[in-house]
Design a protein around this motif. Structure first.
Motif, PDB file in Angstrom:
ATOM      1  N   LEU A 131       5.793   8.376   4.107  1.00  0.00           N
ATOM      2  CA  LEU A 131       5.541   7.436   3.005  1.00  0.00           C
ATOM      3  C   LEU A 131       5.487   5.999   3.515  1.00  0.00           C
ATOM      4  O   LEU A 131       4.922   5.127   2.860  1.00  0.00           O
ATOM      5  CB  LEU A 131       6.640   7.570   1.934  1.00  0.00           C
ATOM      6  N   ASP A 135       0.840  -1.219   0.000  1.00  0.00           N
ATOM      7  CA  ASP A 135       0.000   0.000   0.000  1.00  0.00           C
ATOM      8  C   ASP A 135       0.867   1.258   0.000  1.00  0.00           C
ATOM      9  O   ASP A 135       0.530   2.265  -0.632  1.00  0.00           O
ATOM     10  CB  ASP A 135      -0.931   0.011   1.218  1.00  0.00           C
ATOM     11  N   HIS A 166       1.221   4.234  -3.193  1.00  0.00           N
ATOM     12  CA  HIS A 166       1.095   5.691  -2.989  1.00  0.00           C
ATOM     13  C   HIS A 166       1.965   6.464  -3.990  1.00  0.00           C
ATOM     14  O   HIS A 166       1.641   7.571  -4.386  1.00  0.00           O
ATOM     15  CB  HIS A 166       1.574   5.969  -1.554  1.00  0.00           C
ATOM     16  N   ASP A 217       2.731  14.248   0.342  1.00  0.00           N
ATOM     17  CA  ASP A 217       3.421  14.302   1.646  1.00  0.00           C
ATOM     18  C   ASP A 217       4.459  15.412   1.687  1.00  0.00           C
ATOM     19  O   ASP A 217       4.828  15.894   2.744  1.00  0.00           O
ATOM     20  CB  ASP A 217       4.091  12.954   1.937  1.00  0.00           C
ATOM     21  N   SER A 257      -0.715  11.739  -5.495  1.00  0.00           N
ATOM     22  CA  SER A 257      -0.505  11.260  -4.103  1.00  0.00           C
ATOM     23  C   SER A 257       0.994  11.194  -3.796  1.00  0.00           C
ATOM     24  O   SER A 257       1.427  11.430  -2.678  1.00  0.00           O
ATOM     25  CB  SER A 257      -1.166   9.897  -3.909  1.00  0.00           C
TER      26      SER A 257
END
Ligand SMILES: Nc1ncnc2c1ncn2[C@@H]1O[C@H](COP(=O)(O)OP(=O)(O)OP(=O)(O)O)[C@@H](O)[C@H]1O
Ligand SMILES: O=P(O)(O)O[C@H]1[C@H](O)[C@@H](O)[C@H](OP(=O)(O)O)[C@@H](OP(=O)(O)O)[C@H]1O
Ligand SMILES: [Mg+2]
Ligand SMILES: [Mg+2]
Length: 289
Positions: A231, A56, A60, A70, A66
């Motif tokens: 992350l 997962d 990202h 961050d 996406s």
């Protein structure tokens, strides 16, 4: 590596993972729902095995929106510099390409723009990038896309390789600055090749220090720490550019999962130490548990 007690065993994706091994670490870079389910099921049944890295978290980075989110939320102002991302606009798959000029105008994006496929899946297509000198030509492109403002950066890019706690920076040649004069004379969208690939090393080039000086170490340390945490990844690289004419204004334009570490200086030692530390930390946790 074997002299340090590290043995690599190739995983046969056509056989159940649980029937292979036993493994201390599963290292992978495969994509897709099916493989993700295999790994997640294995993680549930074998919590003692370290999975590098959780699917997962890798997923990202497979979307260019996406991927950089961050970085947007970072606040590194007290670290000898500023790190952001270029202004960008996502054009979703359902959008009619003829509406792109209107969307770009509405968002107030400044030309030139870099058009990138929204999805990053390791295919050559996901690296097909275009430079757009006018918004009308953008209707020639195929959504889903991300349109990023082009930031002049003196034709040099920093690739920051992260392997666990290790940070290695290399310089790569990049796209040259685009002057206002050039922008006024040129129109259209132009596909460009992978300009900053390994062959484009600029580490030994004689360059203007104001362009080529590495980003400050405290900034890199903090950026790496924040991104590892946010992350949830231990193996990635970050493409960062310095805004031309500034000393410490940086933009992250791309983050890649498990890139070609073989091109990283001192790769063998860095990777060996990383794997050994993972195993040692796991043993320490077991002893204190
Ligand atoms: N916003 C930007 N401003 C200036 N140059 C850019 C920008 N975005 C991309 N570039 C240039 O285009 C190159 C490729 O962009 P990017 O790294 O996003 O593509 P990629 O396909 O993910 O490449 P990689 O092989 O690193 O995965 C960069 O190395 C840089 O030279
Ligand atoms: O093959 P995909 O999944 O598309 O990923 C690429 C990355 O996007 C590139 O960034 C890697 O090159 P760099 O290590 O120069 O960043 C590139 O490294 P490589 O050229 O050594 O394989 C790849 O890892
Ligand atoms: Mg890149
Ligand atoms: Mg990339």
């Amino acid at each position: 590596m074997w002299s340090k007690g590290i043995y690599f065993v190739a995983i046969d994706v056509n056989k159940p993972l649980a029937e292979q091994g036993p493994f201390d670490i599963v290292l992978h870079k495969l994509l897709g729902e099916e493989w993700r389910d295999v790994i997640e099921d294995f993680r549930q049944k074998h919590p003692e095995v370290i999975v590098l890295d959780p699917p997962d978290a890798i997923q990202h980075l497979h979307n260019r929106q996406s991927m950089l989110q961050d970085v947007v939320d970072l606040n590194l102002s007290d670290c000898n510099g500023k790190v952001g991302i270029p202004r960008q606009l996502v054009i979703t798959k359902d959008k009619n390409p003829s509406t792109i000029p209107y969307e770009v105008n509405k968002a107030g994006l400044k030309l030139p723009l870099v058009a990138k496929p929204l999805v990053v899946d390791g295919s050559a297509k996901s690296h097909e990038l275009f430079l757009a000198y006018d918004e009308f030509s953008l209707s020639e492109l195929e959504p889903p896309l991300v349109l990023q403002e082009f930031v002049n950066h003196g034709g040099l890019l920093f690739k920051i390789y992260i392997v666990g706690d290790s940070i290695k920076v290399v310089r790569r040649f990049s796209l040259p600055n685009i002057s206002k004069r050039e922008l006024s004379k040129v129109s259209g969208v132009y596909r460009f090749p992978r300009v900053s690939c390994a062959a484009a090393s600029a580490d030994d080039a004689d360059l203007d220090p104001s362009i080529a000086e590495h980003p400050p170490r405290p900034l890199l340390e903090r950026l790496a720490k924040e991104l590892r945490h946010r992350l949830g990844l231990r193996l990635f690289n970050v493409d960062m550019i310095r805004e031309y004419g500034t000393k410490d204004v940086f933009y992250v334009i791309d983050i890649n999962y498990f890139p070609g570490f073989g091109k990283m200086p001192d790769y063998e030692h860095v990777f060996t130490d990383f794997l050994l530390n993972l195993k040692q930390n796991k043993c320490k946790k077991k002893l204190t548990a």
